[in-house]
Design a protein around this motif. Sequence first.
Motif, PDB file in Angstrom:
ATOM      1  N   UNK A   1       4.223  10.783   5.579  1.00 16.63           N
ATOM      2  CA  UNK A   1       4.944   9.970   4.667  1.00 16.63           C
ATOM      3  C   UNK A   1       6.424  10.439   4.515  1.00 16.63           C
ATOM      4  N   UNK A   2       7.085   9.343   4.093  1.00 14.43           N
ATOM      5  CA  UNK A   2       8.757   9.791   4.263  1.00 14.43           C
ATOM      6  C   UNK A   2       9.251  10.294   2.769  1.00 14.43           C
ATOM      7  N   UNK A   3       8.483  10.016   1.896  1.00 14.98           N
ATOM      8  CA  UNK A   3       8.805  10.462   0.441  1.00 14.98           C
ATOM      9  C   UNK A   3       7.723  10.319  -0.573  1.00 14.98           C
ATOM     10  N   UNK A   4       7.994  10.968  -1.797  1.00 14.42           N
ATOM     11  CA  UNK A   4       7.063  10.862  -3.029  1.00 14.42           C
ATOM     12  C   UNK A   4       6.943   9.389  -3.213  1.00 14.42           C
ATOM     13  N   UNK A   5       7.975   8.533  -3.010  1.00 12.57           N
ATOM     14  CA  UNK A   5       7.830   7.106  -3.505  1.00 12.57           C
ATOM     15  C   UNK A   5       6.923   6.512  -2.401  1.00 12.57           C
ATOM     16  N   UNK A   6       6.781   6.627  -1.124  1.00 10.00           N
ATOM     17  CA  UNK A   6       5.575   6.093  -0.239  1.00 10.00           C
ATOM     18  C   UNK A   6       4.300   6.487  -0.661  1.00 10.00           C
ATOM     19  N   UNK A   7       4.303   7.687  -1.273  1.00 13.42           N
ATOM     20  CA  UNK A   7       2.860   8.135  -1.481  1.00 13.42           C
ATOM     21  C   UNK A   7       2.365   7.498  -2.806  1.00 13.42           C
ATOM     22  N   UNK A   8       3.309   7.397  -3.805  1.00 16.89           N
ATOM     23  CA  UNK A   8       2.810   6.421  -5.047  1.00 16.89           C
ATOM     24  C   UNK A   8       2.641   5.243  -4.570  1.00 16.89           C
ATOM     25  N   UNK A   9       3.597   4.775  -3.750  1.00 18.59           N
ATOM     26  CA  UNK A   9       3.575   3.227  -3.347  1.00 18.59           C
ATOM     27  C   UNK A   9       2.109   2.887  -2.756  1.00 18.59           C
ATOM     28  N   UNK A  10       1.535   4.049  -1.901  1.00 24.72           N
ATOM     29  CA  UNK A  10       0.351   3.782  -1.420  1.00 24.72           C
ATOM     30  C   UNK A  10      -0.713   3.706  -2.242  1.00 24.72           C
ATOM     31  N   UNK A  11      -0.393   4.491  -3.156  1.00 23.44           N
ATOM     32  CA  UNK A  11      -1.648   4.614  -4.267  1.00 23.44           C
ATOM     33  C   UNK A  11      -1.842   3.176  -4.985  1.00 23.44           C
ATOM     34  N   UNK A  12      -0.608   2.626  -5.290  1.00 27.04           N
ATOM     35  CA  UNK A  12      -0.571   1.540  -6.274  1.00 27.04           C
ATOM     36  C   UNK A  12      -1.297   0.467  -5.137  1.00 27.04           C
ATOM     37  N   UNK A  13      -0.886   0.215  -3.863  1.00 30.16           N
ATOM     38  CA  UNK A  13      -1.540  -0.670  -2.910  1.00 30.16           C
ATOM     39  C   UNK A  13      -2.839  -0.371  -2.979  1.00 30.16           C
ATOM     40  N   UNK A  14      -3.545   0.751  -2.982  1.00 34.98           N
ATOM     41  CA  UNK A  14      -5.049   1.183  -2.868  1.00 34.98           C
ATOM     42  C   UNK A  14      -5.547   0.413  -4.025  1.00 34.98           C
ATOM     43  N   UNK A  15      -4.987   0.460  -5.083  1.00 36.22           N
ATOM     44  CA  UNK A  15      -5.447  -0.039  -6.375  1.00 36.22           C
ATOM     45  C   UNK A  15      -5.735  -1.315  -6.244  1.00 36.22           C
ATOM     46  N   UNK A  16      -4.738  -2.066  -5.753  1.00 36.84           N
ATOM     47  CA  UNK A  16      -4.845  -3.701  -5.956  1.00 36.84           C
ATOM     48  C   UNK A  16      -5.596  -4.183  -4.565  1.00 36.84           C
ATOM     49  N   UNK A  17      -6.191  -3.423  -3.766  1.00 35.64           N
ATOM     50  CA  UNK A  17      -6.647  -3.794  -2.633  1.00 35.64           C
ATOM     51  C   UNK A  17      -7.910  -4.708  -2.830  1.00 35.64           C
ATOM     52  N   UNK A  18      -8.369  -5.634  -2.115  1.00 37.62           N
ATOM     53  CA  UNK A  18      -9.542  -6.316  -1.821  1.00 37.62           C
ATOM     54  C   UNK A  18     -10.816  -5.506  -2.301  1.00 37.62           C
ATOM     55  N   UNK A  19     -11.556  -5.788  -3.108  1.00 44.45           N
ATOM     56  CA  UNK A  19     -12.640  -5.052  -3.430  1.00 44.45           C
ATOM     57  C   UNK A  19     -13.637  -4.957  -2.294  1.00 44.45           C
TER      58      UNK A  19
END
Length: 401
Positions: A117-135
């Motif tokens: 990951x290029x930065x902490x923002x990318x890590x947090x962004x990945x976490x947020x997108x994981x939360x709203x992924x298709x069940x």
Amino acid sequence: MKTLFETWNRINLVSRIVVGIIVGILLALTVPEAASGIAILGTLFIGALKAVAPVLVFILVINALASHVSGKATNMKMVIVLYLVGTFLAGLVAVIVSFLFPTTLTLKTGAEEITPPSGITEVLESLLFNIVSNPISAIIEANYLGILAWAVLFGIALKAASATTKTMLSNVSDAITKIVQWIISLAPIGIMGIVFDIISSTGLSALAEYGRLIVILVVTMFFIALVINPLMVFVVARRNPYPLVITCIKESGTMAFFTRSSAANIPVNMALAEKLKLNKDTYAVSIPLGATINMAGAAVTISVLTMATAHTLNIEVDILTAVILMVLAAVSAAGASGVPGGSLLLIPLACSLLGISDDIAMQVVAIGFIIGVVQDSCETALNSSSDIVFTAAAEYAKERK
């Protein structure tokens, strides 16, 4: 044959696992080629645990929330606080140890093709997108943040469901739990295959060059497990923490050490939580959540390897930078499960704080993969056993009050 099987099952699971380990080692050292087929037993065992874990978590969380009685305490706030404090303290101890016992590395190439990951923002962004992924995708891909998010929503929505619907959910939950128990009973055979595969194919000779680094990582993780975690349990529960800690290390940590997967160890922790008679409303949520954000072992790995890189390059790390590194390691570790490659791929992120280039940082990642047979096993054992330790500590604290 039936009598032999029943006698075998009456033996304590940990004792059976020890037998499996010994047999795996003996076969790997004596007849590695003739017994090569048993390696598949380990692969099948881990595959079965990983396959059932997402469904188990999804159903258990829904059932726990749907059947939850309003006003009944779940201790989740305290569990989350313990998770966060435990991960931060792990990073703190790792940095202190790195100052006391500086380690240098022999840098090699071999991990340039992996993209961190290029930065902490990318890590947090990945976490947020994981939360709203298709069940459905979340369950298929074992995305536990997505599974938890959807399970919580379904569970809350189903609180108003009829009694028959809740009974059905309870029955399905019991059925999946039973399947998990069947899989866990095969642990001695699966771990025998895992141990055989590691020793016969990987060997331990490649680890000799990095012996000092491995010792520092392992000793630090043991210190967290046997000193820091018990101290935290004592502070909140005001009781002797070691019976709980030793039980969790023996029954959860041992299994996690060999499976090297927090996700695969979720069913084991669920079964242990039930054995400890903990509140199901709490552990049905806290155990899968811990497998996602409670990453003390990852914080140790990120901190120690980053500091070792700094010592290798003669980079002076001041106290303020070390504190920032501890916070970054804790936050990054919580996002390790959302990044392919886990904690090792977050090392370049921590190294960038010290001005270390990605080329060098990725060489450190390569070293991490070499020592992974020990480092990743101990890291997962610490992470997973801490989940059940802190869940139980919150329960004991409630009982004390």
